[in-house]
Design an enzyme around this catalytic site. Structure first.
Site, PDB file in Angstrom:
ATOM      1  N   ARG A 175       9.035  -3.512  -6.327  1.00 57.06           N
ATOM      2  CA  ARG A 175       8.802  -4.940  -6.617  1.00 57.06           C
ATOM      3  C   ARG A 175       9.395  -5.349  -7.967  1.00 57.06           C
ATOM      4  O   ARG A 175       8.821  -6.171  -8.687  1.00 57.06           O
ATOM      5  CB  ARG A 175       7.296  -5.272  -6.615  1.00 57.06           C
ATOM      6  CG  ARG A 175       6.638  -5.151  -5.275  1.00 57.06           C
ATOM      7  CD  ARG A 175       7.230  -6.165  -4.284  1.00 57.06           C
ATOM      8  NE  ARG A 175       6.359  -6.300  -3.126  1.00 57.06           N
ATOM      9  CZ  ARG A 175       6.376  -5.480  -2.075  1.00 57.06           C
ATOM     10  NH1 ARG A 175       7.256  -4.485  -2.024  1.00 57.06           N
ATOM     11  NH2 ARG A 175       5.545  -5.663  -1.078  1.00 57.06           N
ATOM     12  N   SER A 258       0.830 -10.844  -1.801  1.00 58.11           N
ATOM     13  CA  SER A 258       0.083  -9.958  -2.699  1.00 58.11           C
ATOM     14  C   SER A 258       0.123 -10.526  -4.105  1.00 58.11           C
ATOM     15  O   SER A 258       1.202 -10.813  -4.616  1.00 58.11           O
ATOM     16  CB  SER A 258       0.714  -8.572  -2.744  1.00 58.11           C
ATOM     17  OG  SER A 258       0.743  -7.999  -1.474  1.00 58.11           O
ATOM     18  N   GLU A 354       2.082  -9.879  -9.439  1.00 55.94           N
ATOM     19  CA  GLU A 354       3.407  -9.834  -8.823  1.00 55.94           C
ATOM     20  C   GLU A 354       4.145 -11.176  -8.987  1.00 55.94           C
ATOM     21  O   GLU A 354       5.332 -11.178  -9.309  1.00 55.94           O
ATOM     22  CB  GLU A 354       3.260  -9.467  -7.338  1.00 55.94           C
ATOM     23  CG  GLU A 354       4.500  -8.854  -6.748  1.00 55.94           C
ATOM     24  CD  GLU A 354       4.451  -8.831  -5.241  1.00 55.94           C
ATOM     25  OE1 GLU A 354       5.171  -9.627  -4.632  1.00 55.94           O
ATOM     26  OE2 GLU A 354       3.678  -8.025  -4.689  1.00 55.94           O
TER      27      GLU A 354
HETATM   28  N1  EPU Z   1      -7.235  -2.318   1.675  1.00 58.74           N
HETATM   29  C1  EPU Z   1      -8.595  -2.461   1.577  1.00 58.74           C
HETATM   30  N2  EPU Z   1      -9.105  -3.701   1.387  1.00 58.74           N
HETATM   31  C2  EPU Z   1      -8.320  -4.807   1.294  1.00 58.74           C
HETATM   32  C3  EPU Z   1      -6.917  -4.653   1.374  1.00 58.74           C
HETATM   33  C4  EPU Z   1      -6.391  -3.401   1.579  1.00 58.74           C
HETATM   34  O1  EPU Z   1      -9.346  -1.485   1.649  1.00 58.74           O
HETATM   35  O2  EPU Z   1      -8.874  -5.889   1.125  1.00 58.74           O
HETATM   36  C5  EPU Z   1      -6.662  -1.000   1.949  1.00 58.74           C
HETATM   37  C6  EPU Z   1      -6.176  -0.959   3.398  1.00 58.74           C
HETATM   38  O3  EPU Z   1      -7.178  -0.568   4.269  1.00 58.74           O
HETATM   39  C7  EPU Z   1      -5.068   0.060   3.356  1.00 58.74           C
HETATM   40  C8  EPU Z   1      -4.536  -0.092   1.936  1.00 58.74           C
HETATM   41  O4  EPU Z   1      -5.519  -0.781   1.180  1.00 58.74           O
HETATM   42  O5  EPU Z   1      -5.588   1.347   3.500  1.00 58.74           O
HETATM   43  C9  EPU Z   1      -3.201  -0.814   1.887  1.00 58.74           C
HETATM   44  O6  EPU Z   1      -3.325  -2.097   2.482  1.00 58.74           O
HETATM   45  P1  EPU Z   1      -2.111  -2.769   3.276  1.00 58.74           P
HETATM   46  O7  EPU Z   1      -1.569  -1.833   4.274  1.00 58.74           O
HETATM   47  O8  EPU Z   1      -2.577  -4.102   3.759  1.00 58.74           O
HETATM   48  O9  EPU Z   1      -0.972  -2.945   2.222  1.00 58.74           O
HETATM   49  P2  EPU Z   1      -0.989  -3.324   0.679  1.00 58.74           P
HETATM   50  O10 EPU Z   1      -0.702  -2.115  -0.131  1.00 58.74           O
HETATM   51  O11 EPU Z   1      -2.214  -4.078   0.353  1.00 58.74           O
HETATM   52  C10 EPU Z   1       1.582  -3.782   0.539  1.00 58.74           C
HETATM   53  C11 EPU Z   1       2.485  -4.858   0.026  1.00 58.74           C
HETATM   54  C12 EPU Z   1       2.546  -6.004   1.024  1.00 58.74           C
HETATM   55  C13 EPU Z   1       3.094  -5.459   2.335  1.00 58.74           C
HETATM   56  C14 EPU Z   1       2.182  -4.324   2.823  1.00 58.74           C
HETATM   57  C15 EPU Z   1       2.744  -3.643   4.039  1.00 58.74           C
HETATM   58  C16 EPU Z   1       2.417  -4.765  -2.392  1.00 58.74           C
HETATM   59  C17 EPU Z   1       1.902  -5.378  -3.655  1.00 58.74           C
HETATM   60  N3  EPU Z   1       2.016  -5.335  -1.263  1.00 58.74           N
HETATM   61  O12 EPU Z   1       0.271  -4.319   0.601  1.00 58.74           O
HETATM   62  O13 EPU Z   1       3.478  -6.936   0.524  1.00 58.74           O
HETATM   63  O14 EPU Z   1       3.160  -6.465   3.319  1.00 58.74           O
HETATM   64  O15 EPU Z   1       2.049  -3.308   1.793  1.00 58.74           O
HETATM   65  O16 EPU Z   1       3.861  -2.883   3.677  1.00 58.74           O
HETATM   66  O17 EPU Z   1       3.176  -3.797  -2.452  1.00 58.74           O
HETATM   67  C18 EPU Z   1       3.648  -8.891  -0.822  1.00 58.74           C
HETATM   68  O18 EPU Z   1       4.225  -8.190  -1.644  1.00 58.74           O
HETATM   69  O19 EPU Z   1       3.449 -10.121  -1.019  1.00 58.74           O
HETATM   70  C19 EPU Z   1       3.109  -8.273   0.377  1.00 58.74           C
HETATM   71  C20 EPU Z   1       2.341  -8.928   1.244  1.00 58.74           C
END
Ligand code: EPU
Length: 358
Positions: A175, A258, A354
């Site tokens: 990012r 995010s 971000e």
């Molecule tokens: N989780 C929770 N509670 C929550 C949210 C997430 O426990 O409220 C846990 C989920 O269960 C999972 C882990 O955290 O085990 C990761 O969650 P998720 O797969 O939704 O992905 P993320 O790490 O929260 C990142 C990117 C997203 C992208 C997704 C999928 C960043 C900052 N965000 O989110 O990107 O869509 O992975 O690859 O890297 C963005 O940058 O705007 C964005 C949406």
């Protein structure tokens, strides 16, 4: 104040107008620009550089999907809207495709798939423009932009010249890119080139994708010719379905995706956190460090679904802050500050926002 449709001018000149930016940022934060220009052609770029000299400060606005806009924008706001998508080369090992910086990202991904230029499907439905995509090196579901990136053309607003940049020149990281660190308002990304590898191979490593019903029943990777079993369109559809399930649609509820990056910590730090919090969600990195799921940390602090004034935390993804109606930048920043303080107090981890703050 202009309704923006009146802003088109002679193709080679630019006349700044006052403009309401509320509909031009996906958070829907009330914001006005004193001086706004819409860039629809590279021919306007010399005029932009001349204007920039007069206004001092320039802020380049793309799809407005990764910004927290203040109520009043000083300086010049240059809205990037240069269109165009074309195949530059059908190489044996890749489709080389170029898109104008003003193209809508999701529309571009969809267009590529329709042409058979597969490879961007994991990045479906990310809001914003093609030109903004390299700035934060967008990524989702196992693919990051830099893995498909070939080069870009950027207008150096200060010097008034076009510069070609390779991936190395862009300093991509998670990012992150040079565009977040160079002087603000220096670069306007005019066109981005992608190399989409041939033959196409689906990227299905991300847990959410593996669990998705349309993809879960596939044979293990490598055991068959994946192209006959699966289309890029099926992956695209699965990604869209997963995103729609978890992430709020900015057209319905204002947000900037995010709000925080997933923090990266040392292996030692990860080990001590895991000992205290066995449920910790973390991903090992190539360099031995660990990326923590910020959404999990925020969720564990009890923030999911909560609000502070007009700003709130999405009820299905704690990493996403939302505008519950009429929020201003100060509301979003106050909520973000409270979340950061809680996560820091409980886990000793610093969360980094971000979105960009002009
Ligand atoms: N989780 C929770 N509670 C929550 C949210 C997430 O426990 O409220 C846990 C989920 O269960 C999972 C882990 O955290 O085990 C990761 O969650 P998720 O797969 O939704 O992905 P993320 O790490 O929260 C990142 C990117 C997203 C992208 C997704 C999928 C960043 C900052 N965000 O989110 O990107 O869509 O992975 O690859 O890297 C963005 O940058 O705007 C964005 C949406």
């Amino acid at each position: 104040m202009s309704n923006l449709s009146a802003s088109s001018t002679d193709p080679d000149t630019l006349t700044p107008i006052a403009a309401d930016l509320t509909a031009l940022n996906t958070f829907g934060l009330a914001s006005t620009a004193q001086a706004y220009v819409r860039i629809v052609s590279p021919r306007q770029l010399p005029a932009l550089s001349a204007l920039a000299k007069r206004h001092g400060r320039v802020f380049v606005l793309g799809g407005g999907s990764n910004v927290v806009l203040p109520s009043t924008m000083d300086g010049l706001v240059a809205h990037m809207a240069i269109p165009g998508i074309r195949l530059l080369e059908a190489r044996e090992d890749a489709w080389v495709v170029e898109a104008g910086g003003g193209e809508n990202w999701h529309g571009f991904v969809d267009h590529c798939l329709r042409q058979g230029w597969d490879g961007l499907e994991n990045l479906a439905l990310i809001p914003g423009t093609v030109g903004a995509a390299p700035v934060q090196n967008i990524g989702a579901y196992g693919v990051e932009l830099d893995q498909r990136f070939l080069g870009l053309s950027a207008w150096d607003i200060e010097r008034g010249e076009m510069i070609e940049m390779s991936a190395r020149d862009c300093h991509f990281a998670y990012r992150d890119s040079r565009f977040k660190h160079d002087e603000p308002g220096r670069w306007l990304i005019v066109a981005v080139r992608f190399a989409l590898p041939r033959p196409w191979r689906p990227v299905l490593d991300y847990p959410d994708l593996q669990r998705h019903p349309a993809l879960a029943s596939l044979p293990p990777a490598g055991s068959i010719d994946t192209r006959t079993a699966l289309s890029a369109r099926a992956v695209f559809d699965a990604v869209c379905a997963i995103r729609r399930e978890k992430l709020p649609d900015p057209a319905v509820i204002g947000n900037a995706g995010s709000f925080f990056k997933n923090p990266i910590v040392t292996a030692d730090r990860h080990a001590s956190l895991r000992q205290r919090y066995p449920g910790l969600v973390a991903y090992p990195q190539k360099d031995g460090r660990y990326k923590l799921a910020a959404g999990w940390l925020i969720d564990q602090c009890g923030w999911k679904g909560r609000s502070m004034g007009a700003a709130g935390v999405h009820d299905r993804q704690a990493l996403v802050l939302v505008n519950r109606g009429g929020a201003r930048a100060a509301d979003i920043l106050a909520l973000a500050g409270a979340i950061r303080a809680d996560v820091k107090a409980r886990y000793g981890v610093d969360l980094e926002p971000e979105p960009v703050r002009p």
